[in-house]
Design a protein around this motif. Sequence first.
Motif, PDB file in Angstrom:
ATOM      1  N   PRO A 186       0.773  -1.259  -0.088  1.00 52.54           N
ATOM      2  CA  PRO A 186      -0.137  -0.049   0.038  1.00 52.54           C
ATOM      3  C   PRO A 186       1.068   1.019  -0.024  1.00 52.54           C
ATOM      4  O   PRO A 186       2.130   1.207   0.308  1.00 52.54           O
ATOM      5  N   CYS A 231      -0.042   8.107   4.405  1.00 56.75           N
ATOM      6  CA  CYS A 231      -0.121   8.450   2.978  1.00 56.75           C
ATOM      7  C   CYS A 231      -0.027   9.589   2.941  1.00 56.75           C
ATOM      8  O   CYS A 231       0.738  10.219   1.877  1.00 56.75           O
ATOM      9  N   MET A 277      -4.996  -5.447   3.780  1.00 54.07           N
ATOM     10  CA  MET A 277      -4.175  -4.546   3.721  1.00 54.07           C
ATOM     11  C   MET A 277      -3.089  -5.141   2.748  1.00 54.07           C
ATOM     12  O   MET A 277      -2.663  -4.592   1.654  1.00 54.07           O
ATOM     13  N   SER A 293      -3.896   6.191  -2.363  1.00 52.37           N
ATOM     14  CA  SER A 293      -4.249   6.365  -0.818  1.00 52.37           C
ATOM     15  C   SER A 293      -5.931   5.898  -0.621  1.00 52.37           C
ATOM     16  O   SER A 293      -5.966   5.561   0.481  1.00 52.37           O
ATOM     17  N   VAL A 341      -6.360   2.457   0.921  1.00 49.69           N
ATOM     18  CA  VAL A 341      -5.875   2.653   2.538  1.00 49.69           C
ATOM     19  C   VAL A 341      -7.065   2.974   3.259  1.00 49.69           C
ATOM     20  O   VAL A 341      -7.228   2.502   4.326  1.00 49.69           O
ATOM     21  N   CYS A 375      -8.542   0.994   6.215  1.00 47.56           N
ATOM     22  CA  CYS A 375      -8.549   1.261   7.516  1.00 47.56           C
ATOM     23  C   CYS A 375     -10.116   1.609   8.146  1.00 47.56           C
ATOM     24  O   CYS A 375     -10.114   1.645   9.446  1.00 47.56           O
TER      25      CYS A 375
END
Length: 349
Positions: free
Chosen positions: A96, A104, A179, A326, A329, A333
């Motif tokens: 990632p 990020c 991830m 990003s 991600v 998350c």
Amino acid sequence: MAIKGFGIIGVGMIAEFHAQAIEHMEGCKLVAGFDPVPGKAAQFGVKHNCRGYEKIEDFLNDPDIDICTVATPSGLHLDGAVAAANAKKHVIVEKPLEITPERCAGIIEACKKNNVKLSGVFPSRYHESAKLLKKAVEDGRFGKISFADAQIKWYRSQEYYDSGAWRGTWKMDGGGCFMNQGIHAIDLLQWVMGPVSEVFAFAETLGHERIEVEDTAAAVLRFKNGAVGTIEGTTCAYPGFLKRIEVMGTKGSVIIEEESIIKWEFAEETEADKQIREKFLNNTTSGGGAADPAAISYVPHQHLFEAFVKSLDEGTEPEVSGESASQSVKIICAAYESAKTGKVVKLKE
């Protein structure tokens, strides 16, 4: 045009695919590799006929390096990318981009500050089947899209996780089947469908020992366009199956397994549809990483790197920009936060 020199930060397994991609590119050269582990960079240098550095300062001071690719463990991407940006090198970061949206953002900001270009590595976007799917969505061929999902039902042995102290840790991996393994499919899903607005998820460790992160997870999504969807991920599905993307709508449905299109049906047929079905039915040529992380091709990396070099030459934004890279991600998350709290999580604008 001058030859573009590449340097690779971190010369583990994935760096081999970076090296192969660079070596097959016209007008580009692999200049050097960096790794702090004694002897590792030197060995890499001998193998790929390039320089090997054990000190990051020496590596970044090499005047022949124009572009740095970051191939370290995920939780170290920020350090390598920021160091490269501060040295005025353009930056390509393996997936990632980093392990949290905040990290990020740190990479994105450093590259903006130093006026260098940044790209994330999501080579699955360069599969022709993925491009065709995205265009079909953009052309409105699905009618009203009702459902879109990603399935990553892979297999990793206990030995895989035991092979590196960083594997399966929150600090270095940033997560497990979502991830680390699932992010390519999750990126494709959001790239095709557009932004996700809400996530609800479960995440568990069911089939492995001595890891901190999940090896099995499921998430329900709401996209900003109104469609709903799911992400299914695991590294406990022996013997491992190709990643799968599905998009369903009132006027069409498409199912892709890795590079192959196994369903391409629309209410309003075009002349190209039959050819697409014939050409892409069984055209996946690698294992897709489903059971062996090394069972992938360097060619999609090559296409991504070539597009990045083209963006440098033309002064345009890279196709897989830092902001674009990003997004997956942020989704992952949010899923982890939902699994932890038991609540629906709304993604920030």
